[in-house]
Motif scaffolding. Sequence first.
Motif, PDB file in Angstrom:
ATOM      1  N   PRO A 215       1.086  -1.063   0.024  1.00  0.00           N
ATOM      2  CA  PRO A 215       0.060  -0.043  -0.007  1.00  0.00           C
ATOM      3  C   PRO A 215       1.016   1.451   0.110  1.00  0.00           C
ATOM      4  O   PRO A 215       0.314   2.216  -0.415  1.00  0.00           O
ATOM      5  N   ASP A 216       1.984   1.257   0.559  1.00  0.00           N
ATOM      6  CA  ASP A 216       2.792   2.413   0.536  1.00  0.00           C
ATOM      7  C   ASP A 216       3.240   2.849  -0.593  1.00  0.00           C
ATOM      8  O   ASP A 216       3.942   3.906  -0.926  1.00  0.00           O
ATOM      9  N   ALA A 217       3.389   1.890  -1.651  1.00  0.00           N
ATOM     10  CA  ALA A 217       4.010   2.151  -2.969  1.00  0.00           C
ATOM     11  C   ALA A 217       2.714   3.259  -3.676  1.00  0.00           C
ATOM     12  O   ALA A 217       3.027   3.833  -4.499  1.00  0.00           O
ATOM     13  N   TYR A 218       1.386   2.900  -3.169  1.00  0.00           N
ATOM     14  CA  TYR A 218       0.143   3.758  -4.146  1.00  0.00           C
ATOM     15  C   TYR A 218      -0.154   4.923  -2.991  1.00  0.00           C
ATOM     16  O   TYR A 218      -0.498   5.777  -3.564  1.00  0.00           O
ATOM     17  N   LEU A 219       0.256   4.883  -1.864  1.00  0.00           N
ATOM     18  CA  LEU A 219      -0.259   6.075  -1.049  1.00  0.00           C
ATOM     19  C   LEU A 219       0.423   7.439  -1.431  1.00  0.00           C
ATOM     20  O   LEU A 219      -0.380   8.506  -1.555  1.00  0.00           O
ATOM     21  N   PRO A 220       1.466   7.630  -1.575  1.00  0.00           N
ATOM     22  CA  PRO A 220       1.963   8.822  -2.156  1.00  0.00           C
ATOM     23  C   PRO A 220       1.333   9.335  -3.394  1.00  0.00           C
ATOM     24  O   PRO A 220       1.038  10.551  -3.482  1.00  0.00           O
ATOM     25  N   LEU A 221       1.126   8.613  -4.348  1.00  0.00           N
ATOM     26  CA  LEU A 221       0.554   8.987  -5.622  1.00  0.00           C
ATOM     27  C   LEU A 221      -0.926   9.563  -5.280  1.00  0.00           C
ATOM     28  O   LEU A 221      -1.310  10.456  -5.889  1.00  0.00           O
TER      29      LEU A 221
END
Length: 588
Positions: A303-309
């Motif tokens: 999930p942290d791969a998508y959270l910033p975007l």
Amino acid sequence: MTPVASARGPIDPRLVRRSRAVRAYLVVSIVLATLVAGLVVAQAWLIASVVSDGFEGSGVTEAVTTALVALAAVVAGRALLGWLHTVVSARAAVQVKQQLRSEVVAQLLGGSPGSTASGSGTASVSSAVSSSSAVVTLLGPGLDKLDPYFAKYLPQLVLALTVPAVVVVSVFVADPLSGVTIAVTLPLVVVFMVLVGYVTRDRTERRWRALVRLSHHFSDVLDGLVVLKVFGRSRNQTKGIAEVGERNRRETMGALRLAFLSSFVLELVASISVALVAVSIGLRLVEGHMTLMTGLFVLVLAPDAYLPLRQVGAHFHDSAEGRAVADDVYAILDAPAGRASRFPAGRASGFPAGRASGASRDHPTLAGATITLEEVSVSYPGRTTPALAATSLTLAPGQVTALTGPSGCGKSTLVDVLMGFVAPTTGRVVVRTADGTTYDLADLDLTAWRAELAWVPQVPGVLAGTVAGNVRLGAPDASDRDVLAALRDAGAPDLHPWRDVHEGGANLSAGERRRLAVARALLRVRRGGAAVMLLDEPTAGLDPTSEQQVRRALRDARVTVLVVAHRRALVADADAVVPLPAPLVVVS
């Protein structure tokens, strides 16, 4: 909403070029974001280690306890870095806003109509711009809209550039299949950000324009409230303000709806992407093809791969209005020095786009100079008739020239041309010095040019302070005796030098403001070095005694004088009279 939809890219390059604070902020943000990315991976690994050791091992062992302490330290470190990022962002926003406000004010102070310092280029302010509700909105709540841009959008943008890359590499090392899945689905989030951004970009800009129109309308109504009240039309303005306010409300709600929809779309895409990774991990855990440690590490980290975007898309609507405000700011700052370009909010400032200040290093002295207008005309876009028809006249040194003509024939426009506020559409202004050297006004340094002019506009500007302070705007080093003499010769002996003046001259009558402006111009000639006086109806609204005193002072000034006049006595005193023809009325 999305930064990708912007034609300039996610970061406005003008802010980076013009602001050292932004450049320093970006460097610090990249460093902090890199540290955060490392802590994100460390946190996921520690969580997976604690859970797998706790369930598959011997319970709460010394290794598990150590991992828990390390996990608490990592969480505290992420919180600390988040706080530092917030502090740095807030300070950068304050510094950038302060710099932009200072630059805009400095640009508008370069000399413009509505000056509060008669003829002083360094202290003049555009009435068309500085008193405009658009600029008031821009420099006040407008620039405050840059706060979300720095506090929310840029931090997430930097995180979006670093965290996903570190996460994808870490996941790929632990589980290549999950790494490929995340790498393939991440661009889908960007694609949807672009699609949503193209829809919502214009809506947010329209919302800012609606706010500016509302401020315009409300300011115009307040400016004309006395006239509306006298003619019994004030109540009718309630409906107009309500309609403009309702338009602003609709645009605001529409922008908010699209912002919420954009967040929903990004959340949906990210959730589906994470679900794909989770299903793959679950199946392989059941079949025994993956360890619990690796599965938990990938599942926690995905999930942290998508959270910033997702956060970039969610916060972009916070920054969009700030970017629209930046467009208005740079429309002023990117104009040639000393003048503002067309203000994008829909109200033109009236400044010409050409003739940069400082175009010529050799500036002539106007003492003893002859100023000639050669077939000068001024036309504005969208108008069927010129504001000033082709006019030729000569201002002889030491003489008083009266400019006459019916209202609307271009008298004030001609004065604006001589002040350098308006560039001629055709023709030119030629200056011939006492030694015979010829210059074109278009090639001169306008700041130096205005330093030798004393100006009384049709609506004199007044600053909050004292009478003496306003008179001294034309000559800051003048003594009290000089101020008293200027007030006396301007027919204003009743204006005490230390009398308080409220903002905008609210406690002065129209006649007192005009006499104060005349005194300011006289002092500029006597102590400020001005060699030319330009006066627009200097005796309007004055009693006969005060008018006679002003006429005598103009005759005794012994400088070149151009006076826009309707009164016969003022015209009779002139050495030359130049009548302007009535404007042509085109009937379509």
